[in-house]
Design a protein around this motif. Structure first.
Motif, PDB file in Angstrom:
ATOM      1  N   ALA A 295      -1.811   9.913   2.565  1.00  0.00           N
ATOM      2  CA  ALA A 295      -1.497  11.258   3.039  1.00  0.00           C
ATOM      3  C   ALA A 295      -1.474  11.335   4.562  1.00  0.00           C
ATOM      4  CB  ALA A 295      -2.507  12.253   2.477  1.00  0.00           C
ATOM      5  N   PHE A 296      -2.326  10.554   5.223  1.00  0.00           N
ATOM      6  CA  PHE A 296      -2.424  10.638   6.675  1.00  0.00           C
ATOM      7  C   PHE A 296      -1.798   9.436   7.383  1.00  0.00           C
ATOM      8  CE2 PHE A 296      -5.856  13.414   5.186  1.00  0.00           C
ATOM      9  CZ  PHE A 296      -5.571  14.565   5.907  1.00  0.00           C
ATOM     10  N   GLY A 297      -1.066   8.582   6.628  1.00  0.00           N
ATOM     11  CA  GLY A 297      -0.350   7.474   7.241  1.00  0.00           C
ATOM     12  C   GLY A 297      -1.259   6.425   7.856  1.00  0.00           C
ATOM     13  N   GLN A 298      -2.396   6.182   7.221  1.00  0.00           N
ATOM     14  CA  GLN A 298      -3.341   5.204   7.727  1.00  0.00           C
ATOM     15  C   GLN A 298      -3.518   4.071   6.718  1.00  0.00           C
ATOM     16  OE1 GLN A 298      -4.205   5.423  10.720  1.00  0.00           O
ATOM     17  NE2 GLN A 298      -4.104   7.592  11.296  1.00  0.00           N
ATOM     18  N   ASP A 299      -4.193   3.026   7.164  1.00  0.00           N
ATOM     19  CA  ASP A 299      -4.541   1.908   6.295  1.00  0.00           C
ATOM     20  C   ASP A 299      -5.910   2.196   5.694  1.00  0.00           C
ATOM     21  OD1 ASP A 299      -5.119  -0.450   5.057  1.00  0.00           O
ATOM     22  OD2 ASP A 299      -4.708  -1.732   6.776  1.00  0.00           O
TER      23      ASP A 299
ATOM     24  N   ASP B 257      -4.048  -6.833   0.343  1.00  0.00           N
ATOM     25  CA  ASP B 257      -4.735  -6.064   1.382  1.00  0.00           C
ATOM     26  C   ASP B 257      -3.740  -5.450   2.358  1.00  0.00           C
ATOM     27  OD1 ASP B 257      -7.201  -6.572   0.333  1.00  0.00           O
ATOM     28  OD2 ASP B 257      -7.601  -8.310   1.609  1.00  0.00           O
ATOM     29  N   ASP B 258      -2.515  -5.951   2.368  1.00  0.00           N
ATOM     30  CA  ASP B 258      -1.507  -5.457   3.312  1.00  0.00           C
ATOM     31  C   ASP B 258      -0.574  -4.405   2.710  1.00  0.00           C
ATOM     32  OD1 ASP B 258      -2.477  -7.210   5.225  1.00  0.00           O
ATOM     33  OD2 ASP B 258      -1.096  -8.814   4.648  1.00  0.00           O
ATOM     34  N   TYR B 259      -0.301  -4.490   1.400  1.00  0.00           N
ATOM     35  CA  TYR B 259       0.768  -3.687   0.826  1.00  0.00           C
ATOM     36  C   TYR B 259       0.287  -2.792  -0.311  1.00  0.00           C
ATOM     37  CZ  TYR B 259       4.233  -6.476   3.338  1.00  0.00           C
ATOM     38  OH  TYR B 259       4.977  -7.084   4.325  1.00  0.00           O
ATOM     39  N   VAL B 260       0.809  -1.546  -0.311  1.00  0.00           N
ATOM     40  CA  VAL B 260       0.687  -0.647  -1.457  1.00  0.00           C
ATOM     41  C   VAL B 260       2.066  -0.051  -1.714  1.00  0.00           C
ATOM     42  CG1 VAL B 260      -1.720  -0.044  -0.977  1.00  0.00           C
ATOM     43  CG2 VAL B 260       0.105   1.402  -0.083  1.00  0.00           C
ATOM     44  N   SER B 261       2.293   0.409  -2.935  1.00  0.00           N
ATOM     45  CA  SER B 261       3.539   1.108  -3.260  1.00  0.00           C
ATOM     46  C   SER B 261       3.195   2.417  -3.953  1.00  0.00           C
ATOM     47  CB  SER B 261       4.444   0.243  -4.149  1.00  0.00           C
ATOM     48  OG  SER B 261       3.789  -0.098  -5.359  1.00  0.00           O
ATOM     49  N   ALA B 262       4.082   3.403  -3.809  1.00  0.00           N
ATOM     50  CA  ALA B 262       3.849   4.740  -4.362  1.00  0.00           C
ATOM     51  C   ALA B 262       5.059   5.167  -5.187  1.00  0.00           C
ATOM     52  CB  ALA B 262       3.591   5.741  -3.238  1.00  0.00           C
ATOM     53  N   TYR B 263       4.791   5.873  -6.303  1.00  0.00           N
ATOM     54  CA  TYR B 263       5.825   6.311  -7.249  1.00  0.00           C
ATOM     55  C   TYR B 263       5.564   7.799  -7.520  1.00  0.00           C
ATOM     56  CZ  TYR B 263       5.480   1.250  -7.907  1.00  0.00           C
ATOM     57  OH  TYR B 263       5.385  -0.103  -7.697  1.00  0.00           O
ATOM     58  N   ALA B 264       6.448   8.677  -7.037  1.00  0.00           N
ATOM     59  CA  ALA B 264       6.189  10.119  -7.061  1.00  0.00           C
ATOM     60  C   ALA B 264       7.192  10.874  -7.934  1.00  0.00           C
ATOM     61  CB  ALA B 264       6.216  10.678  -5.637  1.00  0.00           C
ATOM     62  N   HIS B 265       6.835  12.140  -8.242  1.00  0.00           N
ATOM     63  CA  HIS B 265       7.651  13.110  -9.007  1.00  0.00           C
ATOM     64  C   HIS B 265       7.756  12.740 -10.484  1.00  0.00           C
ATOM     65  CE1 HIS B 265       8.504  14.633  -5.108  1.00  0.00           C
ATOM     66  NE2 HIS B 265       9.454  13.768  -4.801  1.00  0.00           N
ATOM     67  N   ASN B 266       6.804  11.964 -11.025  1.00  0.00           N
ATOM     68  CA  ASN B 266       6.890  11.532 -12.422  1.00  0.00           C
ATOM     69  C   ASN B 266       6.717  12.703 -13.384  1.00  0.00           C
ATOM     70  OD1 ASN B 266       6.980   8.532 -11.996  1.00  0.00           O
ATOM     71  ND2 ASN B 266       5.066   8.989 -10.957  1.00  0.00           N
ATOM     72  N   ASN B 267       7.294  12.543 -14.572  1.00  0.00           N
ATOM     73  CA  ASN B 267       7.109  13.521 -15.639  1.00  0.00           C
ATOM     74  C   ASN B 267       5.828  13.225 -16.419  1.00  0.00           C
ATOM     75  OD1 ASN B 267       8.141  15.772 -17.297  1.00  0.00           O
ATOM     76  ND2 ASN B 267       8.306  14.217 -18.897  1.00  0.00           N
TER      77      ASN B 267
ATOM     78  N   PHE C   3      10.082   6.570  -4.034  1.00  0.00           N
ATOM     79  CA  PHE C   3       9.413   5.274  -4.006  1.00  0.00           C
ATOM     80  C   PHE C   3       9.116   4.883  -2.564  1.00  0.00           C
ATOM     81  CE2 PHE C   3       9.949   0.546  -3.791  1.00  0.00           C
ATOM     82  CZ  PHE C   3       8.761   0.220  -4.434  1.00  0.00           C
ATOM     83  N   GLU C   4       7.869   4.487  -2.313  1.00  0.00           N
ATOM     84  CA  GLU C   4       7.452   4.069  -0.983  1.00  0.00           C
ATOM     85  C   GLU C   4       6.791   2.696  -1.045  1.00  0.00           C
ATOM     86  OE1 GLU C   4       4.941   6.822   1.036  1.00  0.00           O
ATOM     87  OE2 GLU C   4       6.268   8.548   0.706  1.00  0.00           O
ATOM     88  N   ILE C   5       6.972   1.923   0.029  1.00  0.00           N
ATOM     89  CA  ILE C   5       6.185   0.726   0.282  1.00  0.00           C
ATOM     90  C   ILE C   5       5.509   0.926   1.628  1.00  0.00           C
ATOM     91  CG2 ILE C   5       6.229  -1.761   0.734  1.00  0.00           C
ATOM     92  CD1 ILE C   5       8.615  -2.022  -1.087  1.00  0.00           C
ATOM     93  N   ARG C   6       4.206   0.708   1.662  1.00  0.00           N
ATOM     94  CA  ARG C   6       3.469   0.855   2.911  1.00  0.00           C
ATOM     95  C   ARG C   6       2.765  -0.450   3.243  1.00  0.00           C
ATOM     96  NH1 ARG C   6       1.663   6.832   4.444  1.00  0.00           N
ATOM     97  NH2 ARG C   6       3.349   7.982   3.435  1.00  0.00           N
ATOM     98  N   ARG C   7       2.919  -0.859   4.492  1.00  0.00           N
ATOM     99  CA  ARG C   7       2.261  -2.071   4.996  1.00  0.00           C
ATOM    100  C   ARG C   7       1.229  -1.655   6.032  1.00  0.00           C
ATOM    101  NH1 ARG C   7       2.797  -5.813   9.203  1.00  0.00           N
ATOM    102  NH2 ARG C   7       2.235  -7.951   8.575  1.00  0.00           N
ATOM    103  N   HIS C   8      -0.017  -2.003   5.771  1.00  0.00           N
ATOM    104  CA  HIS C   8      -1.120  -1.580   6.631  1.00  0.00           C
ATOM    105  C   HIS C   8      -1.142  -0.057   6.793  1.00  0.00           C
ATOM    106  CE1 HIS C   8      -1.010  -5.824   8.674  1.00  0.00           C
ATOM    107  NE2 HIS C   8      -1.523  -5.843   7.451  1.00  0.00           N
ATOM    108  N   GLY C   9      -0.743   0.656   5.753  1.00  0.00           N
ATOM    109  CA  GLY C   9      -0.753   2.108   5.790  1.00  0.00           C
ATOM    110  C   GLY C   9       0.474   2.736   6.418  1.00  0.00           C
ATOM    111  N   THR C  10       1.370   1.925   6.966  1.00  0.00           N
ATOM    112  CA  THR C  10       2.563   2.444   7.637  1.00  0.00           C
ATOM    113  C   THR C  10       3.768   2.315   6.718  1.00  0.00           C
ATOM    114  OG1 THR C  10       1.689   1.792   9.791  1.00  0.00           O
ATOM    115  CG2 THR C  10       4.057   2.229   9.660  1.00  0.00           C
TER     116      THR C  10
END
Length: 308
Positions: free
Chosen positions: A86-90, A249-259, A290-297
């Protein structure tokens, strides 16, 4: 005619009497069966009263995350990874800034720092003391082969330092040290598309933190890579029903608007696993954000996903 008058009247009177008597007798015989049938007929029971149904409970309002002076108060459903997203951090930085040994141990009402402290923003380099002679000039003394240092270490004495401006024949300056990093080309081989639809919104650093993929409500949403579900819920404002997967430890992914969400927090998932059904929660039309974030970015997912 005169004699027959009384006789006729007598006959008429007798007939009337008979009719009157018959009427008195017949009347109850006609009414009795009706009364008897009403008594012996089936009795209808009154329909049971139907209790009114209570109105459906209103859906819980989406949680809006706001920080004041870089501090955020943990709300129900939060995880360290959803707060970091939510705050764009790692999430690792949040754990370090808040001295959290276990990233899963946060509780409702806890205050967390979500902005880097001043020491993190500008850490001055540590000064290295340089010994100088009383006159202010550097004092150098070459080591001899019999000095205690070389005798203990077995090291050969170093060559004398070249004079300023002198060139050493054949000397090649060593390349600067490089930090190994995972390139997008390597990532393409391990990431997979999370949905079969078309990209309708491109990545934009200021406007869109990922890509939007069109589809129909109920289409499958797949994990883009192996990992662990670190968030599964609908408390992140603007994302609807959301799944967050930590891959490394470097990567997360997000999947939004699901039913519908088909996985739970803490569950291990594999690339290509069906984790949710596409929907339009907190969206104007059916789509997967769909998002991919590396170190929170946030990074552009199209540089990681294979071309198609």
């Amino acid at each position: 005619m005169t004699a027959s008058g009384p006789i006729l009247r007598s006959i008429v009177a007798s007939a009337c009497a008979v009719l009157a008597s018959s009427a008195c007798i017949v009347s109850p015989t006609h009414q009795a069966p009706i009364e008897e049938r009403s008594k012996s007929g089936p009795v209808k029971q009154a329909a049971p009263a139907v209790a009114p149904q209570p109105p459906p409970a209103p859906a819980p309002a989406a949680v809006t995350r706001e920080a004041h002076d870089g501090q955020y108060v943990v709300q129900s459903g939060d995880t360290l990874y959803s707060i970091a997203l939510a705050f764009g951090q790692d999430a690792r930085d949040l754990a370090r800034w808040n001295s959290l040994g276990d990233t899963t141990q946060i509780h409702v009402g806890q205050t967390l720092r979500v902005a880097p402290p001043a020491a993190d923003e500008a850490s001055p380099a540590e000064a290295t003391p340089v010994p100088v002679s009383p006159s202010g000039s550097l004092e150098t003394r070459p080591l001899t082969a019999g000095s205690p240092l070389t005798a203990q270490t077995g090291a050969a004495p170093p060559a004398a330092a070249p004079q300023a401006g002198a060139e050493t024949p054949g000397a090649v300056a060593p390349p600067p040290p490089t930090t190994p990093d995972k390139s997008a080309a390597e990532a393409v081989q391990v990431w997979a598309w999370p949905s079969a639809g078309k990209v309708v919104e491109q990545f934009d650093e200021t406007r869109n933190k990922g890509i939007d993929i069109s589809g129909n409500v109920g289409d499958p949403v797949w994990a883009a890579n192996d990992g662990e579900v670190v968030y599964s819920g609908s408390n992140l404002h603007g994302y609807g029903k959301l799944v967050i997967i930590k891959h490394t430890d470097d990567y997360v992914s997000a999947y939004a608007h699901n039913n519908e969400i088909l996985v739970t927090q803490g569950q291990a998932v594999k690339r290509g696993q069906h984790i949710a059904d596409l929907g339009m929660t907190d969206a104007a039309s059916p789509r997967l954000h769909f998002e991919i974030r590396r170190h929170g970015t946030p990074v552009d997912p199209l540089t990681y996903l294979p071309s198609r």
